[in-house]
Design a protein around this motif. Structure first.
Motif, PDB file in Angstrom:
ATOM      1  N   LEU A 170       1.010  -1.704  -0.024  1.00 45.31           N
ATOM      2  CA  LEU A 170       0.122   0.559   0.031  1.00 45.31           C
ATOM      3  C   LEU A 170       1.170   1.547   0.144  1.00 45.31           C
ATOM      4  CD1 LEU A 170      -3.041   1.339   0.332  1.00 45.31           C
ATOM      5  CD2 LEU A 170      -2.578   0.834   2.831  1.00 45.31           C
ATOM      6  N   LEU A 174       0.753   3.908  -3.032  1.00 40.74           N
ATOM      7  CA  LEU A 174       1.345   5.358  -2.666  1.00 40.74           C
ATOM      8  C   LEU A 174       2.359   6.095  -2.559  1.00 40.74           C
ATOM      9  CD1 LEU A 174      -0.793   5.700   0.924  1.00 40.74           C
ATOM     10  CD2 LEU A 174      -1.584   7.043  -0.580  1.00 40.74           C
ATOM     11  N   GLU A 182      -1.466  15.870  -4.763  1.00 40.28           N
ATOM     12  CA  GLU A 182      -1.019  16.443  -3.327  1.00 40.28           C
ATOM     13  C   GLU A 182       0.081  17.330  -3.186  1.00 40.28           C
ATOM     14  OE1 GLU A 182      -3.198  15.227  -0.460  1.00 40.28           O
ATOM     15  OE2 GLU A 182      -2.990  14.290  -1.899  1.00 40.28           O
TER      16      GLU A 182
ATOM     17  N   ALA C  76      -6.536   6.886   2.038  1.00 32.98           N
ATOM     18  CA  ALA C  76      -5.976   7.667   2.898  1.00 32.98           C
ATOM     19  C   ALA C  76      -5.896   9.336   2.546  1.00 32.98           C
ATOM     20  CB  ALA C  76      -4.474   6.990   2.483  1.00 32.98           C
ATOM     21  N   LYS C  77      -5.263   9.402   1.061  1.00 31.40           N
ATOM     22  CA  LYS C  77      -4.784  10.842   0.747  1.00 31.40           C
ATOM     23  C   LYS C  77      -5.732  12.075   1.184  1.00 31.40           C
ATOM     24  CE  LYS C  77      -2.910   9.786  -3.674  1.00 31.40           C
ATOM     25  NZ  LYS C  77      -2.515   9.866  -5.030  1.00 31.40           N
ATOM     26  N   ILE C  80      -5.748  12.950   4.549  1.00 31.76           N
ATOM     27  CA  ILE C  80      -4.728  13.342   5.276  1.00 31.76           C
ATOM     28  C   ILE C  80      -5.128  14.677   5.001  1.00 31.76           C
ATOM     29  CG2 ILE C  80      -2.442  13.795   4.615  1.00 31.76           C
ATOM     30  CD1 ILE C  80      -1.613  11.255   4.357  1.00 31.76           C
ATOM     31  N   ASN C  81      -5.468  15.316   3.451  1.00 30.89           N
ATOM     32  CA  ASN C  81      -5.997  16.379   3.037  1.00 30.89           C
ATOM     33  C   ASN C  81      -6.804  16.931   3.851  1.00 30.89           C
ATOM     34  OD1 ASN C  81      -4.548  16.514   1.278  1.00 30.89           O
ATOM     35  ND2 ASN C  81      -6.490  15.914  -0.650  1.00 30.89           N
ATOM     36  N   VAL C  84      -4.928  17.249   7.591  1.00 28.32           N
ATOM     37  CA  VAL C  84      -4.142  18.898   7.352  1.00 28.32           C
ATOM     38  C   VAL C  84      -5.151  20.217   7.465  1.00 28.32           C
ATOM     39  CG1 VAL C  84      -2.647  20.357   5.832  1.00 28.32           C
ATOM     40  CG2 VAL C  84      -2.552  18.082   6.392  1.00 28.32           C
ATOM     41  N   LEU C  94       1.357  20.285  11.541  1.00 27.58           N
ATOM     42  CA  LEU C  94       1.655  19.088  10.959  1.00 27.58           C
ATOM     43  C   LEU C  94       1.801  17.710  11.346  1.00 27.58           C
ATOM     44  CD1 LEU C  94       1.172  18.326   7.707  1.00 27.58           C
ATOM     45  CD2 LEU C  94       3.619  18.569   7.965  1.00 27.58           C
ATOM     46  N   PHE C 105      -8.205   7.578  10.149  1.00 26.57           N
ATOM     47  CA  PHE C 105      -7.958   5.959   9.136  1.00 26.57           C
ATOM     48  C   PHE C 105      -8.614   4.818   9.617  1.00 26.57           C
ATOM     49  CE2 PHE C 105      -5.539   2.303   7.324  1.00 26.57           C
ATOM     50  CZ  PHE C 105      -6.579   3.450   5.434  1.00 26.57           C
ATOM     51  N   ALA C 118      -0.756   2.986   5.792  1.00 26.61           N
ATOM     52  CA  ALA C 118      -1.421   4.330   4.081  1.00 26.61           C
ATOM     53  C   ALA C 118      -0.772   6.125   4.740  1.00 26.61           C
ATOM     54  CB  ALA C 118      -3.036   4.151   4.568  1.00 26.61           C
ATOM     55  N   ILE C 122       3.085   9.342   2.793  1.00 30.67           N
ATOM     56  CA  ILE C 122       2.895  10.558   2.965  1.00 30.67           C
ATOM     57  C   ILE C 122       3.261  11.376   3.715  1.00 30.67           C
ATOM     58  CG2 ILE C 122       1.097  11.971   1.786  1.00 30.67           C
ATOM     59  CD1 ILE C 122      -0.383  10.100   0.703  1.00 30.67           C
ATOM     60  N   CYS C 123       2.936  11.188   5.075  1.00 27.79           N
ATOM     61  CA  CYS C 123       3.353  12.048   6.149  1.00 27.79           C
ATOM     62  C   CYS C 123       4.152  12.186   6.610  1.00 27.79           C
ATOM     63  CB  CYS C 123       2.392  11.651   7.136  1.00 27.79           C
ATOM     64  SG  CYS C 123       0.219  12.839   6.986  1.00 27.79           S
TER      65      CYS C 123
END
Ligand code: NA
Ligand code: NA
Lengths: 193, 308, 465
Positions: A170, A174, A182, C76-77, C80-81, C84, C94, C105, C118, C122-123
């Motif tokens: 996953l 991503l 993003e 997930a994205k 997160i948006n 934030v 953050l 999530f 997930a 990104i984070c």
């Protein structure tokens, strides 16, 4: 070629069992809430599908390494010892299957002799129950196959499914898509390293 | 050397403090007292060994010697025991007892023989009542309502006869479904309505006494025939005494649990006038006709006669 | 003697790397063969009963299927948006947003490592880029990720409910407040550290943007409303609600967000397209997508993945039921319980012993396996000491969360190491300060039962029971 057909059949059948179970229970909710009706055979069939799902799936799980286990200790050993223990473990798995296969056979024969039907469907009970025998035969086959691989040196353990490893898929997915849409935080995903 | 004692595993699915649990313990005590060293009974309550659906199969495999599932659980083993599910067949527990102890009732005990089982005696729970989220006074009150039933063709037909929707759901899910009113009602005895806390989530209970919920103490033919004649007679005697004891508790508990439910004020207990009751009887009576062939018209007549 | 054989065979089999399911089954059969005169046929019957007579267990495959659909990257994205936009403007925002994203999530997924993967992917990178130390970012995420099993729905809670026959929906309700609380504790800790270290914040995007990202994230978050709503709204039982969740998961992933499946990339509305035209087109495309899904490789993969995990868990559970069957017929919990009762431990003392036991087990095994082996033993003792079964369940779940972070077997550690590219020692060090926080939280949960029990009891009260 045959291998691929078998794989596809196993995967398709297993997914089909899960999906039918889900949809059957969902249909019951819809029937009851939406149409004030019941599906009188749904409960029994759902539960039998569950039995098929588990007992059929177990052997597929051995094939693709979906079962979980504790392999931290054997992995710390030298490869030869590791393989030796794996062979012992597989032998014990076969003992397990053998005992259950024997018990299942007696159970099934008795049920066939008595000849009662399912509660809600006019089907002899032993027919859906035959998955006990089928399941353990398939399981024996998969363990033998794994054992042979270990003997030939193509495998050293059960290759347990790793929830961690799967979650990483996953993460990879991503990371691949993160760059596009993003703008706020993900421009330099690679900087983390 | 002395022969090892005969082992009887008695498996049931309820708690030890219920009438059935008490009866099993009494049976063990009586056997310990009268047949010490010859027979040893161990009781497994709370589905510890097997649930009701599998216990008969385990019995046929020889791993359980005695059990007491409810009579509805036998519909796949013999059609004739379905008689006990027929609505409004018995007017009270006395009639049930009279029929069970009479010649026809006793003959029914051996109706399972072909499938390898023998009935040893009937054990009472009590007469069934109906509970629902709305008051049930006349059959049309049940029309379109969803009722939870045990798996039984007769019970299914019984609710369909009043245009209700019978639903089969595992016992484990019933409380939540009643609580959230996803299901409108159910039928059960006073003691079950009390012990399963259904009265806390069902605002109305109608005292219909429309059916009977009894158990059958069974064993496997193979095991029973393997015993010496004397021993078999002694065990049967001990069991009969235990059943009398258990039935006493069941009767008492039925009354006291009903009172506890009334006192709790969580549920309103409704009674039917003779007229209203007659409407229910008429609405549900066609069910008898439907199962007459399977059960036997003579048997139904004999059961009806027990009311007088 | 029986106890010794049972446990020695079990642990022996597990040590040499046998699948846990088989180890449980084999040790049970061996014990039965040696110490009781039950036939193999009735053991086979018991196994069949375990796979075919437990309706409530079906919630497990259903929730796993629903998670599988919702754990695809796009959800997930969006979460997160939204996170934030809501808390990014506070100092240390953050990091707080990452915690909040983990919480959101967690409300969709029943698994902790999936939450870390997930959100962490990104984070963590995002935080590093904004000037946070990487170890700080990694530690926060690895810890917040454990909330996956505490905030409902939770696979671990379902397994506990299955092992002890407590109500799954009450367990879910009970996990809610502890889950939120743990999240807020983490955020407060982050705020304090951020103040001391002078960590950065983001500009506030405005309420309009916040509302917009909220609406977009709603598709995923609706799941929890659907699950709890259909249970408490009188539509479905907990097991049925799980099936509804699975069907919803499919619709939202394939037809709502369109991250996977036959409608991938199809826009809801083309530029210049009228609303009416777009509706008709979408409806038509959805009807076509329904049969197409059957052959869609992405949809099939999601279902197959869910099948594998569910089957594996149910096979363990079936064998664990056999194990529990041996335990009860040989009166083992009874023996252990009376031994422990003889020590004369008070409830609080027992809870300490239990926590230590579970923490040790958490080092080596995975949560479901631990619960299935330990719950039948610990549960009866706890009941005798008057501990609430729901409270006991939450304590166990929090222990399992900690187990995710302790070496050598700690799923969240593995995932964190994977996404940061660091070694295990580094990850363990990064997690340590936050792990202490989690241990403190465990104490809190253990000795203040009201935190867990307040919500289920309050809801009962509301309904007048
Ligand atoms: Na969760
Ligand atoms: Na661990």
């Amino acid at each position: 070629m045959i291998k691929r057909v078998v794989s596809q059949f196993e995967e398709g059948f297993l997914s089909l069992l899960l999906v039918s179970m889900t949809l059957l229970v969902f249909a019951e909710v819809i029937a009851r809430f939406g149409f004030n009706a019941g599906i009188h055979w749904a409960q029994e069939v759902t539960l039998l599908l569950a039995a098929w799902f588990v007992l059929f799936g177990a052997s597929y799980g051995v094939k693709v390494g979906a079962h979980i286990g504790v392999d931290v200790f054997v992995k710390m050993m030298p490869p030869g010892t590791h393989r030796f223990f794996t062979l012992v473990a597989i032998a014990l798995c076969l003992v397990y299957c053998g005992l259950f296969l024997y018990g299942s056979w007696i159970y099934l024969s008795k049920m066939k002799m008595i000849g009662i039907e399912l509660e809600d469907l006019p089907v002899p009970k032993w027919i859906p129950m035959s998955i006990l025998v089928i399941g353990f035969v398939l399981l024996i086959f998969r363990f033998l196959q794994l054992g042979w691989k270990v003997v030939k040196g193509e495998a050293d353990g059960f290759h347990f499914a790793d929830e961690a490893e799967e979650s990483m898929e996953l993460a990879k997915e991503l990371q691949e898509t993160a760059l596009g849409d993003e703008p706020s935080i993900n421009k330099n995903t690679k900087e983390g390293k | 050397a002395v022969a090892a004692p005969v082992e009887i595993k008695f498996s049931h699915v309820v708690a030890e403090n219920t009438p059935k649990g008490q009866m099993a313990i009494k049976f063990k005590e009586l056997v310990d007292e009268r047949l010490a060293g010859k027979v040893e009974v161990s009781v497994f309550p709370n589905s510890q060994l097997f649930g009701d659906n599998k216990v008969l199969e385990a019995m046929l495999l020889g791993d359980v010697q005695m059990a007491a599932p409810s009579l509805s659980k036998f519909q796949k083993y013999t059609k004739s025991l379905q008689i006990f599910d027929l609505p409004f067949l018995f007017k009270d527990m006395e009639a049930v007892e009279k029929f069970q102890q009479g010649p026809d009732g006793q003959k029914l005990l051996s109706s399972l023989k072909k499938k390898g089982l023998i009935g040893l005696g009937y054990l009472h729970n009590g007469m069934k009542q109906m509970s629902a989220s709305n008051p049930l006074k006349v059959p049309s009150d049940a029309s379109g309502k969803k009722f939870r039933i045990m798996t039984s063709d007769v019970l299914q037909a019984q609710f369909e006869a009043v245009d209700a929707v019978p639903l089969k759901k595992p016992f484990s899910e019933v409380f939540t479904l009643l609580q959230t009113q996803a299901i409108d009602g159910q039928e059960n005895t006073w003691s079950n309505i009390y012990s399963k806390k259904f009265f806390e989530v069902q605002p109305y209970i109608t005292e219909t006494n429309h059916g009977v919920l009894d158990y059958l103490v069974v064993t496997s033919t193979e095991f029973w025939m393997s015993l010496d004649d004397d021993l078999r007679t002694e065990i049967q005697k001990a069991l009969n005494d235990a059943i009398v004891y258990g039935n006493g508790i069941a009767a008492q508990k039925g009354d006291s649990d009903k009172q506890l439910i009334i006192d709790s004020k969580r549920s309103e207990v409704l009674t039917l006038t003779a007229e209203e009751r007659q409407q229910w009887v008429e609405a549900m009576k066609p069910v008898w006709k439907k199962f007459e062939d399977e059960i036997g018209a003579d048997l139904i007549k004999a059961a009806e006669a027990a009311n007088n | 003697m029986t106890i010794a054989v049972l446990f020695i065979t079990l642990f022996g089999c597990m040590l040499i790397g046998m699948p846990i399911a088989v180890a449980l089954g084999l040790s049970s059969v061996t014990t039965i063969l040696l110490f009781s005169n039950d036939s193999l046929a009735s053991i086979a019957l018991k196994l069949f009963e375990a796979t075919s007579e437990h309706y409530t267990l079906l919630a497990i495959p259903f929730f796993i299927l629903s998670s599988a659909f919702l754990s695809t990257g796009g959800v997930a994205k969006r979460l997160i948006n939204f996170a934030v936009d809501s808390v990014g403007h506070i100092r240390g925002g953050l990091a707080m947003a990452s915690v909040m994203a983990c919480m959101l999530f967690a409300a969709v997924s029943g698994s902790s490592p999936a939450t870390v993967a997930a959100i962490g992917t990104i984070c963590i990178a995002g935080m590093v880029r904004s000037g946070y130390p990487q170890s700080f970012a990694a530690g926060v995420i690895a810890n917040a990720g454990t909330l996956g099993i505490l905030i409902p729905p939770s696979i671990v809670m379902l397994v506990y409910a299955a092992a002890t026959e407590v109500s799954a929906s009450r367990m879910f309700m009970a996990g809610f407040i502890p889950g939120l609380m743990m999240g807020f504790i983490l955020m407060i800790a982050i705020y304090i550290v951020a103040r001391i270290k002078g960590l950065p914040s983001q500009p506030f995007p405005g309420f309009k943007a916040l509302a917009k990202s909220g609406v977009i994230a709603l598709g995923g978050l609706m799941l929890i409303i659907i699950v709890l709503g259909s249970i408490y709204g009188g539509v479905a039982s907990p097991t049925e609600a799980a099936a509804v969740a699975a069907v919803y998961g499919y619709f939202i992933a394939v037809m709502g967000y369109r991250d996977i499946g036959p409608m991938k990339g199809m826009p809801w509305k083309h530029e210049g397209e009228g609303v009416a035209a777009a509706s008709v087109r979408n409806l038509f495309q959805m009807l076509v997508a329904l049969p197409k899904s059957v052959f869609d490789p992405e949809v099939r993969k999601v279902i197959l993945d869910a099948s594998k995990v569910s089957m594996m868990l149910l096979f363990i559970i079936a064998n664990a039921m056999l194990f529990a069957h041996v335990l009860t017929t040989e009166r083992i919990p009874h023996t252990i319980a009376s031994a422990i009762m003889e020590w004369g431990l008070p409830a609080w003392g027992f809870l300490i012993v239990m926590n230590i036991l579970l923490l040790i087990a958490g080092n080596f095994m995975e949560p479901s396996a631990i619960l299935l082996i330990m719950a039948p033993i610990l549960f009866p003792i706890a009941m005798q000491l008057g501990i609430d079964p729901i409270h006991l369940g939450i304590i166990m779940v929090v222990n399992m969360e900690i187990g995710m972070l302790t070496p050598p077997v700690g799923l969240n550690l593995f995932v964190t190491a994977g996404i940061t590219g660091q070694n295990m020692i580094w990850v363990i060090k990064a997690c340590l300060p936050w792990l202490c926080l989690l241990l403190g939280f465990l104490m809190l949960i253990t000795y203040v039962p009201q935190i867990s029990l307040f919500l289920p009891e309050y809801i009962d009260q509301l309904k007048g029971y």
